[in-house]
Design a protein around this motif. Structure first.
Motif, PDB file in Angstrom:
ATOM      1  N   UNK A   1       0.851  -1.188   0.000  1.00 55.61           N
ATOM      2  CA  UNK A   1       0.000   0.000   0.000  1.00 55.61           C
ATOM      3  C   UNK A   1       0.893   1.247   0.000  1.00 55.61           C
ATOM      4  N   UNK A   2       1.326   1.688  -1.166  1.00 56.18           N
ATOM      5  CA  UNK A   2       2.311   2.782  -1.234  1.00 56.18           C
ATOM      6  C   UNK A   2       1.903   4.057  -0.496  1.00 56.18           C
ATOM      7  N   UNK A   3       0.607   4.291  -0.328  1.00 58.54           N
ATOM      8  CA  UNK A   3       0.157   5.549   0.290  1.00 58.54           C
ATOM      9  C   UNK A   3      -0.327   5.358   1.728  1.00 58.54           C
ATOM     10  N   UNK A   4       0.139   4.305   2.384  1.00 58.71           N
ATOM     11  CA  UNK A   4      -0.371   4.024   3.737  1.00 58.71           C
ATOM     12  C   UNK A   4      -0.033   5.131   4.736  1.00 58.71           C
ATOM     13  N   UNK A   5       1.061   5.837   4.519  1.00 55.42           N
ATOM     14  CA  UNK A   5       1.454   6.893   5.462  1.00 55.42           C
ATOM     15  C   UNK A   5       0.603   8.149   5.323  1.00 55.42           C
ATOM     16  N   UNK A   6      -0.175   8.229   4.270  1.00 57.24           N
ATOM     17  CA  UNK A   6      -0.987   9.433   4.040  1.00 57.24           C
ATOM     18  C   UNK A   6      -2.260   9.437   4.882  1.00 57.24           C
ATOM     19  N   UNK A   7      -2.587   8.302   5.496  1.00 55.68           N
ATOM     20  CA  UNK A   7      -3.825   8.209   6.272  1.00 55.68           C
ATOM     21  C   UNK A   7      -3.532   8.390   7.760  1.00 55.68           C
ATOM     22  N   UNK A   8      -4.573   8.776   8.508  1.00 56.27           N
ATOM     23  CA  UNK A   8      -4.481   8.877   9.971  1.00 56.27           C
ATOM     24  C   UNK A   8      -5.177   7.654  10.567  1.00 56.27           C
ATOM     25  N   UNK A   9      -4.566   7.062  11.576  1.00 51.51           N
ATOM     26  CA  UNK A   9      -5.089   5.828  12.160  1.00 51.51           C
ATOM     27  C   UNK A   9      -5.278   6.021  13.668  1.00 51.51           C
ATOM     28  N   UNK A  10      -6.424   5.558  14.173  1.00 50.39           N
ATOM     29  CA  UNK A  10      -6.598   5.522  15.622  1.00 50.39           C
ATOM     30  C   UNK A  10      -6.848   4.081  16.038  1.00 50.39           C
ATOM     31  N   UNK A  11      -7.172   3.868  17.316  1.00 47.85           N
ATOM     32  CA  UNK A  11      -7.281   2.506  17.850  1.00 47.85           C
ATOM     33  C   UNK A  11      -8.422   1.712  17.221  1.00 47.85           C
ATOM     34  N   UNK A  12      -9.429   2.398  16.672  1.00 48.07           N
ATOM     35  CA  UNK A  12     -10.594   1.708  16.127  1.00 48.07           C
ATOM     36  C   UNK A  12     -10.551   1.557  14.602  1.00 48.07           C
ATOM     37  N   UNK A  13      -9.742   2.377  13.952  1.00 44.56           N
ATOM     38  CA  UNK A  13      -9.788   2.423  12.481  1.00 44.56           C
ATOM     39  C   UNK A  13      -9.098   1.210  11.870  1.00 44.56           C
ATOM     40  N   UNK A  14      -9.814   0.549  10.964  1.00 50.42           N
ATOM     41  CA  UNK A  14      -9.262  -0.579  10.208  1.00 50.42           C
ATOM     42  C   UNK A  14      -9.425  -0.282   8.726  1.00 50.42           C
TER      43      UNK A  14
END
Length: 828
Positions: free
Chosen positions: A498-511
């Motif tokens: 997933x080349x753009x994985x760093x562009x997203x924000x992730x919290x404890x619930x986000x999948x």
């Protein structure tokens, strides 16, 4: 001046001998084979901090290892520097307020100056790390801050206390030399004056050494350890756990305080309580145990782990064959100067006496399933997140439970998913997965596995079972091979998937939507890398060949010769760079296997016969299965010539390619469908080179029937024939029922029963032949490859391609076997 130096040397020697009345050291890396010092190039050691005690210990270990003395003059360009060592840091300040500070010492400057003047001059600079006690700090522990030689720098009084408290647990590590000439050359520039180049080179060398010492300490000590109570409290106060407490209180209509108490209880149940005192205690006990039951432990590719541990949070992912796995791995890491990991252990091991000891050894406990308990799942996820965020290393078994068949099991991606999600939330500390293959010549639980393979109920772990196993200390279990495989860097893997994985924000619930597919891919890659690091040993090689004979018996000389042949085939066409071979030859391996009590000998005037009898015949399938994947491709090629004297090369490649996806999925072979065609072609060439196949025009021919090479080809084919027979059973059962009549679960059940029946009728000593999970995975792979589909009623339907597979089976399975399968399945 000479008299003064003589007195100084005498005084230094006297202090060294006095110090070592108390101090005991554990040293790694001092072997000449490891350092690979050039005897024609001067050697200079570097210690991080200025200290007389460090100098004394350094000189003692140089003498013990027969290395160049650190106290000898360093002769360079016709001039002598007084000693062959220097400090990176020196004490500065007044009296007891003196502290170590980075300083470009005169010795360091002089060496750079001389190298700048003399382009031929080189010096081997050997960094030496010294730790008194090698114990991480406990956060907020004043006593540990006072007497710890971890990350803080000691004054004189503190150093005295450190030596008194930790002196008997002193750890020293010699690292490979740094070339002074290389450093100077890298900073030589015609446009820069000599003085400036000298200054740049000096500062660069100092910086390289500072980074080196920091990385070595990171690998040995790990991060600071939090108090267990502090860690549990921080879990409860995290946003994710607070939200879960509120939701649970609302759903169950109870007070938040009661739910909070339950969450604290969960945290206490989960959290490890790693104690270096317990680690040292276990190290001594385990040293004694290993010496009692094993004849040696061989380690391969440890240097890679030592390097990675300096910069990464490491996730050790070993295969799971025995309860010995995690004890052995932690022991080896500790003994080789790497901080022990936190280990994910099943809650069933949290038994009296053993549980608390394992917890202090780094174990954290988890329930087998917690999908119906959101509060527990949240606490556990948050615990793992904090572990990774702090940079701790972790160990878990991606297969879940122990393998009872010797095969690598289908991965259970739960822990991998939690690791990935934790990293998405906080990827400041890089994570590297280190696959580990642990190869036993005799597994400790072998006899209990034998009962379980024959249908006995799996025994529940208990304190009594542990004490019962102590009787095994009177037995020998041969050698153990621990091979560290190719590392998988999580950031790099995510970049590929997933080349753009760093562009997203992730919290404890986000999948993210892609999470499941990426985790499954990563889990399969991990177990494949574990298999890449497999270890061939005399036991599994003997079992591989004897179990491929009709009566599990063979002439001694022929057997030893075949062992040499099959071993040499794999040396000519290595499966991977991470696997290992045993020393010696077939004759040696056979004698060794007999000494281990796993084969029987029948005396005969024309030559002794080696046989597998009784329980050993079944037990040896376990060891054979450890290495079956290594020979899968050549065995598939050989299988095509059991019923065919000649076949075109293109046809051979086509048929092996057709079968390969199912074998790959079952045995976790690393070549992709696209990569395997040239591998098949290379294996054909190797078999031709060894006269196991012959070339006639554009066709391949088998050796003359009855010849020694034909026998070899037949044995090779039988490595994989049972697997193909199992596939044929499932397809025969499906066709017998017809399309749209049975579900996948029913096909799995019927296939298992049919295989079990055939095993009884034909005396197959291979319990995995009727292993339900193998049928389940084969059916899933038939779906994945579009051979079968599921209709609206969840029943299986198939197209004509299934008939083509049945026709191709005639080229591999002989008529008798096909007829036996058809009779058992009542297929007309």
């Amino acid at each position: 001046m000479g008299k003064f130096l003589g007195f100084s040397s005498f005084f230094f020697t006297l202090l060294r001998k006095i110090l070592f009345f108390w101090v005991k050291t554990e040293v790694i890396g001092s072997e000449k084979e490891h350092l690979q010092l050039d005897p024609d190039i001067p050697v200079c050691y570097v210690l991080q901090n200025s200290s007389l005690s460090s100098r004394l210990v350094l000189e003692q270990e140089c003498l013990r290892a027969d290395l160049p003395s650190s106290q000898a003059p360093l002769s360079i360009s016709g001039e002598d520097i007084r000693r062959s060592f220097f400090f990176l840091n020196k004490r500065q300040g007044q009296w007891f307020r003196k502290r170590q500070s980075p300083v470009l010492t005169p010795r360091l400057k002089q060496m750079i100056h001389e190298a700048q003047l003399n382009p031929e001059l080189d010096i081997q600079i050997v960094p030496v790390s010294l730790l008194w006690g090698r114990e991480p700090e406990k956060q907020k522990s004043m006593f540990k801050l006072l007497v710890s030689d971890s990350w803080s720098v000691a004054g004189r009084l503190q150093k005295f206390l450190i030596i008194m408290v930790h002196g008997r647990r002193t750890f020293m590590q010699f690292s490979k030399p740094i070339s002074l000439r290389q450093i100077v050359n890298e900073n030589s520039d015609d446009s820069t004056d000599a003085e400036k180049s000298e200054e740049i080179a000096t500062r660069k060398l100092a910086r390289v050494l500072r980074v080196h010492f920091r990385r070595v300490q990171q690998a040995i000590l790990g991060p600071d350890l939090s108090h267990r109570r502090t860690l549990v409290n921080s879990l409860i106060h995290s946003t994710a756990v607070k939200d879960a407490i509120r939701e649970t209180a609302k759903e169950e209509d109870i007070s938040p305080e009661k739910v909070k108490a339950r969450a604290i209880k969960y945290g206490d149940e989960i959290a490890s309580n790693l104690s270096m005192s317990a680690i040292r205690f276990l190290s001594r006990i385990l040293s004694w145990v290993w010496n009692k039951i094993y004849d040696g432990i061989n380690i391969r590719n440890l240097e890679t782990v030592q390097e990675i541990a300096k910069d990464h949070a490491v996730v050790y992912v070993p295969c799971h064959r025995s309860h010995i796995d995690y004890l052995l791995l932690s022991y080896l890491l500790y003994k080789n100067g790497i901080m022990v990991p936190h280990i994910a252990a099943g809650i069933n091991l949290n038994m009296p006496v053993i549980g608390p000891l394992l917890r202090r050894g780094g174990a954290f406990f988890m329930r087998r399933s917690f999908k119906d308990n959101k509060l527990y799942a949240t606490v556990f996820n948050e615990y793992l997140f904090q572990i990774f965020s702090k940079g701790y290393s972790v160990e878990y078994f991606v297969e879940g439970g122990r393998s009872r068949t010797g095969r690598t099991l289908q991965p259970r991606p739960g822990m991998v998913a939690m690791t990935v999600r934790s990293y998405l939330r906080n990827h400041n500390k890089p994570i590297a997965f280190i696959p580990v293959y642990v190869g036993y010549e005799k597994v400790l639980e072998g006899r209990s596995y034998l009962g379980e393979l024959r249908g006995k109920k799996k025994q529940k772990e208990s304190i009594f079972g542990v004490f019962k196993s102590l009787k095994n200390l009177r037995k020998s279990f041969g050698k153990v091979n621990v091979n560290f495989g190719e590392p998988i860097y999580l950031s790099k893997f995510l970049d590929q998937q997933q080349p753009h994985w760093k562009d997203q924000a992730y919290d404890s619930e986000y999948r993210p939507k892609w999470l499941n597919s990426v985790v499954n891919e990563l889990s399969n890659k991990i177990v494949t890398h574990i298999n890449d690091a497999s270890s061939i040993n005399p036991i599994n090689m003997t079992g591989l060949i004897l179990l491929s004979t009709s009566k599990q018996a063979m002439d001694e000389k022929i057997l030893s010769s075949q062992m040499d042949t099959f071993s040499n085939l794999l040396k000519k066409m290595p499966y991977s760079a991470y696997m290992s071979h045993p020393d010696g030859c077939g004759k040696d391996w056979l004698e060794y296997t007999e000494e281990m009590g796993l084969i029987s000998r029948q005396k005969q005037s024309l030559g002794d016969i080696i046989t597998l009898e009784g329980n050993n015949a079944t037990l040896m399938t376990y060891y054979r299965n450890n290495i079956l994947h290594l020979y899968a491709v050549p065995a598939l090629i050989a299988a095509l010539f059991q019923n065919n004297a000649m076949m075109k090369r293109e046809k051979v490649i086509f048929l092996v390619r057709s079968l390969y996806p199912y074998i790959k999925a079952e045995l976790f072979i690393h070549w992709t469908k696209e990569e395997v065609e040239p591998i098949i072609s290379q294996w054909i060439d190797v078999l031709v080179e060894n006269d196991l196949l012959h070339v006639e025009s554009d066709s391949l021919c088998r050796p003359d029937t009855g010849s020694a090479n034909f026998v070899l080809l037949s044995v090779l084919a039988r490595f994989i024939i049972q697997t193909i027979e199992r596939y044929y059973i499932s397809i025969a059962v499906l066709r017998n029922n017809g399309a749209g009549t049975i579900t996948a679960e029913e096909l799995e059940e019927q296939s298992t029963l049919m295989a079990q029946r055939m095993s009884m009728l034909y005396g197959l000593n291979a319990p995995e032949f009727f292993d339900k999970s193998l049928f389940r995975n084969f059916i899933a792979n038939l779906k994945a490859n579009g051979i079968i589909n599921v209709d609206d009623g969840a029943r299986l339907v198939y197209a004509e391609r299934l008939g083509e597979i049945v026709e191709d089976a005639k080229l591999v399975l002989n008529a008798e076997m096909r007829q036996s399968v058809l009779q058992v399945t009542s297929l007309s």
